[in-house]
Motif scaffolding. Structure first.
Motif, mmCIF file in Angstrom:
data_model
loop_
_atom_site.group_PDB
_atom_site.id
_atom_site.type_symbol
_atom_site.label_atom_id
_atom_site.label_comp_id
_atom_site.label_asym_id
_atom_site.label_seq_id
_atom_site.Cartn_x
_atom_site.Cartn_y
_atom_site.Cartn_z
ATOM 1 N N LYS A 112 2.598 11.667 -5.024
ATOM 2 C CA LYS A 112 2.789 10.279 -4.590
ATOM 3 C C LYS A 112 4.078 9.701 -5.181
ATOM 4 C CE LYS A 112 0.350 5.911 -4.273
ATOM 5 N NZ LYS A 112 -0.327 5.757 -3.016
ATOM 6 N N LEU A 116 7.358 8.326 -3.041
ATOM 7 C CA LEU A 116 7.756 6.924 -3.204
ATOM 8 C C LEU A 116 9.159 6.815 -3.797
ATOM 9 C CD1 LEU A 116 4.457 5.280 -4.485
ATOM 10 C CD2 LEU A 116 5.550 4.950 -2.262
ATOM 11 N N HIS A 120 11.791 4.948 -1.391
ATOM 12 C CA HIS A 120 12.314 3.643 -1.824
ATOM 13 C C HIS A 120 13.699 3.782 -2.444
ATOM 14 C CE1 HIS A 120 8.786 1.374 -0.755
ATOM 15 N NE2 HIS A 120 8.009 2.211 -1.432
ATOM 16 N N GLU A 142 13.025 -2.429 3.899
ATOM 17 C CA GLU A 142 11.668 -2.350 3.349
ATOM 18 C C GLU A 142 10.643 -2.789 4.387
ATOM 19 O OE1 GLU A 142 9.661 -1.445 0.668
ATOM 20 O OE2 GLU A 142 11.420 -0.373 -0.012
ATOM 21 N N GLY A 146 8.826 0.390 5.044
ATOM 22 C CA GLY A 146 7.909 0.350 3.904
ATOM 23 C C GLY A 146 6.553 0.971 4.191
ATOM 24 N N LEU A 147 5.966 0.664 5.349
ATOM 25 C CA LEU A 147 4.650 1.226 5.683
ATOM 26 C C LEU A 147 4.720 2.731 5.902
ATOM 27 C CD1 LEU A 147 3.147 -1.525 8.005
ATOM 28 C CD2 LEU A 147 2.487 -0.940 5.670
ATOM 29 N N ILE A 149 6.783 4.764 4.426
ATOM 30 C CA ILE A 149 6.919 5.383 3.105
ATOM 31 C C ILE A 149 5.577 5.406 2.393
ATOM 32 C CG2 ILE A 149 7.975 5.117 0.824
ATOM 33 C CD1 ILE A 149 10.460 4.022 2.267
ATOM 34 N N GLU A 150 4.810 4.322 2.493
ATOM 35 C CA GLU A 150 3.486 4.281 1.867
ATOM 36 C C GLU A 150 2.558 5.331 2.486
ATOM 37 O OE1 GLU A 150 2.493 2.649 -0.810
ATOM 38 O OE2 GLU A 150 4.506 1.845 -1.022
ATOM 39 N N SER A 153 3.528 8.612 1.238
ATOM 40 C CA SER A 153 3.125 8.816 -0.157
ATOM 41 C C SER A 153 1.660 9.253 -0.246
ATOM 42 C CB SER A 153 3.361 7.550 -0.978
ATOM 43 O OG SER A 153 2.385 6.565 -0.683
ATOM 44 N N GLN A 154 0.826 8.792 0.695
ATOM 45 C CA GLN A 154 -0.568 9.242 0.718
ATOM 46 C C GLN A 154 -0.641 10.723 1.065
ATOM 47 O OE1 GLN A 154 -3.118 7.471 -0.381
ATOM 48 N NE2 GLN A 154 -1.603 5.892 -0.826
#
Length: 171
Positions: A112, A116, A120, A142, A146-147, A149-150, A153-154
């Motif tokens: 993760k 990230l 980022h 972002e 941003g979503l 990237i999140e 990361s999961q």
């Protein structure tokens, strides 16, 4: 009378021949190989169904002296018997020890964090290249990425958890 003596002699001779070799227990064979009769003798000559397994058909770890004794010390190693033409081959398989909860957790956090950091960090670098408009560019990027990237990361956390938890190497 002669038939009885011959029968006794045959039984004794088969017992003597059988005692020269030791049968490898089924727990040391893979499930697919347990229907084979695998034996070895004092000279580490391995036979499958009474047929000698040639030195070059043995796994390299089984060619060493007393390799079978090392195999029997651990319940984590198993032998696989396979057919090669009219002969047989033996291969050693070591079962892997899992990393457990600690390995899974550590792997998930590393996965993760890596995703990230890269995602980022790329946005930060890209926005800093715009000079005075950097804060506005950073906010726009972002908001746009941003979503994603999140979500990535999961995926990184799942992949890291699997890698950290499944296997760390032979026992």
């Amino acid at each position: 009378m002669l038939k009885q003596v011959t029968a006794v002699a045959l039984c004794v001779s088969s017992f003597v021949v059988a005692s020269d070799s030791t049968k490898i227990a089924a727990k040391h064979l893979l499930a697919s190989s347990q229907h084979y009769n695998v034996t070895y003798d004092a000279n580490d000559v391995i036979k499958v169904n009474g047929q000698r397994v040639e030195h070059y058909d043995l796994d390299s770890s089984l060619r060493k002296p007393n390799a079978l004794k090392d195999l029997f010390k651990s319940d984590r190693s198993k032998l696989e018997v396979s057919r090669i033409g009219a002969g047989y081959a033996l291969k050693r398989h070591d079962q892997l020890k899992g990393g457990g909860l600690g390995g899974t957790t550590l792997g998930a956090y590393i996965g993760k964090f890596t995703v990230l950091f890269i995602g980022h960090g790329a946005i930060l670098i890209a926005s800093s290249l715009t000079g005075p408009a950097a804060p506005a560019t950073f906010a726009a990027l972002e908001g746009t990425f941003g979503l994603q990237i999140e979500a990535a990361s999961q995926v990184g956390a799942i992949a890291g958890g699997i890698i950290g938890g499944v296997a760390t190497g032979p026992v």
